[in-house]
Write a protein that holds these residues in place. Structure first.
Motif, short mmCIF file in Angstrom:
data_model
loop_
_atom_site.label_atom_id
_atom_site.label_comp_id
_atom_site.label_asym_id
_atom_site.label_seq_id
_atom_site.Cartn_x
_atom_site.Cartn_y
_atom_site.Cartn_z
N PRO A 22 0.84 -1.21 0.00
CA PRO A 22 0.00 0.00 0.00
C PRO A 22 0.87 1.26 0.00
N HIS A 23 0.34 2.31 -0.60
CA HIS A 23 1.04 3.59 -0.64
C HIS A 23 0.56 4.47 0.51
N ALA A 24 1.50 5.10 1.16
CA ALA A 24 1.16 5.99 2.27
C ALA A 24 0.67 7.32 1.73
N HIS A 25 -0.25 7.91 2.45
CA HIS A 25 -0.65 9.29 2.19
C HIS A 25 -0.83 9.95 3.54
N GLY A 26 -0.08 11.02 3.69
CA GLY A 26 -0.06 11.68 4.99
C GLY A 26 0.66 10.81 6.00
N ASN A 27 0.04 10.62 7.14
CA ASN A 27 0.69 9.87 8.21
C ASN A 27 0.16 8.45 8.34
N HIS A 28 -0.52 7.95 7.30
CA HIS A 28 -1.08 6.61 7.36
C HIS A 28 -1.18 5.97 5.99
N LEU A 29 -1.52 4.69 6.00
CA LEU A 29 -1.81 3.96 4.77
C LEU A 29 -2.98 3.04 5.04
N HIS A 30 -3.59 2.56 3.98
CA HIS A 30 -4.77 1.71 4.11
C HIS A 30 -4.44 0.30 3.67
N VAL A 31 -4.90 -0.66 4.46
CA VAL A 31 -4.84 -2.06 4.11
C VAL A 31 -6.25 -2.58 4.26
N GLY A 32 -6.90 -2.79 3.13
CA GLY A 32 -8.30 -3.18 3.17
C GLY A 32 -9.10 -2.13 3.90
N GLU A 33 -9.82 -2.53 4.93
CA GLU A 33 -10.65 -1.60 5.69
C GLU A 33 -9.91 -0.94 6.84
N PHE A 34 -8.63 -1.24 6.99
CA PHE A 34 -7.87 -0.76 8.14
C PHE A 34 -6.95 0.41 7.80
N THR A 35 -6.70 1.25 8.78
CA THR A 35 -5.76 2.35 8.68
C THR A 35 -4.55 2.01 9.54
N ILE A 36 -3.36 2.18 8.97
CA ILE A 36 -2.13 1.85 9.68
C ILE A 36 -1.20 3.05 9.63
N SER A 37 -0.61 3.38 10.75
CA SER A 37 0.32 4.49 10.85
C SER A 37 1.55 4.22 9.98
N THR A 38 2.03 5.24 9.27
CA THR A 38 3.25 5.06 8.47
C THR A 38 4.44 4.74 9.36
N ARG A 39 4.41 5.21 10.58
CA ARG A 39 5.49 4.88 11.53
C ARG A 39 5.52 3.38 11.79
N ASP A 40 4.35 2.77 11.99
CA ASP A 40 4.28 1.33 12.22
C ASP A 40 4.63 0.53 10.97
N ALA A 41 4.46 1.13 9.81
CA ALA A 41 4.70 0.42 8.54
C ALA A 41 6.08 0.70 7.95
N SER A 42 6.97 1.32 8.69
CA SER A 42 8.28 1.71 8.14
C SER A 42 9.10 0.53 7.64
N GLY A 43 8.89 -0.65 8.19
CA GLY A 43 9.65 -1.82 7.76
C GLY A 43 9.28 -2.32 6.37
N LEU A 44 8.10 -1.93 5.87
CA LEU A 44 7.69 -2.38 4.54
C LEU A 44 8.61 -1.88 3.44
N THR A 45 9.31 -0.78 3.69
CA THR A 45 10.22 -0.23 2.68
C THR A 45 11.69 -0.39 3.09
N ASN A 46 11.94 -1.26 4.04
CA ASN A 46 13.29 -1.46 4.55
C ASN A 46 13.84 -2.80 4.05
N ALA A 47 14.78 -2.76 3.12
CA ALA A 47 15.32 -3.98 2.52
C ALA A 47 15.96 -4.91 3.56
N ALA A 48 16.58 -4.35 4.58
CA ALA A 48 17.22 -5.17 5.61
C ALA A 48 16.20 -6.00 6.38
N VAL A 49 15.03 -5.46 6.60
CA VAL A 49 13.97 -6.19 7.31
C VAL A 49 13.51 -7.37 6.46
N TRP A 50 13.27 -7.13 5.16
CA TRP A 50 12.86 -8.21 4.26
C TRP A 50 13.94 -9.28 4.17
N ALA A 51 15.20 -8.86 4.15
CA ALA A 51 16.31 -9.83 4.09
C ALA A 51 16.35 -10.69 5.35
#
Length: 115
Positions: free
Chosen positions: A46-75
């Motif tokens: 999902p793409h963030a807009h403002g300080n959150h992003l949407h996953v289905g019906e849920f709103t998630i803080s971009t702070r909580d989702a920071s690992g989604l764009t972190n290659a080291a976390v995926w590795a």
């Protein structure tokens, strides 16, 4: 004896990212489930807009989702056998173990969206 919490010793960022990936894997618009293997290919993030992003019906803080764009976390998740990247059409594929790993955080991110 009860099962050990966090047996793979994931750090907080890895746990949050895995929990979000598990939520994404349940969204048919974001993932494709392979019934034969029990794996779920994440087709997009999902793409963030403002300080959150949407996953289905849920709103998630971009702070909580920071690992989604972190290659080291995926590795790290791949090293621990929770994801792999064998599908060129997917961002990542959660293994059956990755889908059932108890992060203890899944409920934390499930705030219904207000818009």
């Amino acid at each position: 004896m009860p099962p050990k919490k966090n047996p793979l010793k994931l750090n907080k960022l890895q746990l949050r990212t895995l929990a979000l990936a598990q939520i994404l894997a349940r969204d048919p618009g974001m993932a494709r489930l392979d019934e034969a293997t029990g794996e779920a290919a994440l087709l997009q993030l999902p793409h963030a807009h403002g300080n959150h992003l949407h996953v289905g019906e849920f709103t998630i803080s971009t702070r909580d989702a920071s690992g989604l764009t972190n290659a080291a976390v995926w590795a790290a998740l791949a090293r621990k056998g929770l994801i792999h990247n064998n599908d060129p059409m997917a961002v990542a594929t959660l293994t059956a173990d990755g889908l059932k790993y108890d992060t203890g955080l899944g409920h934390h991110f499930m705030t219904p969206s207000d818009h």
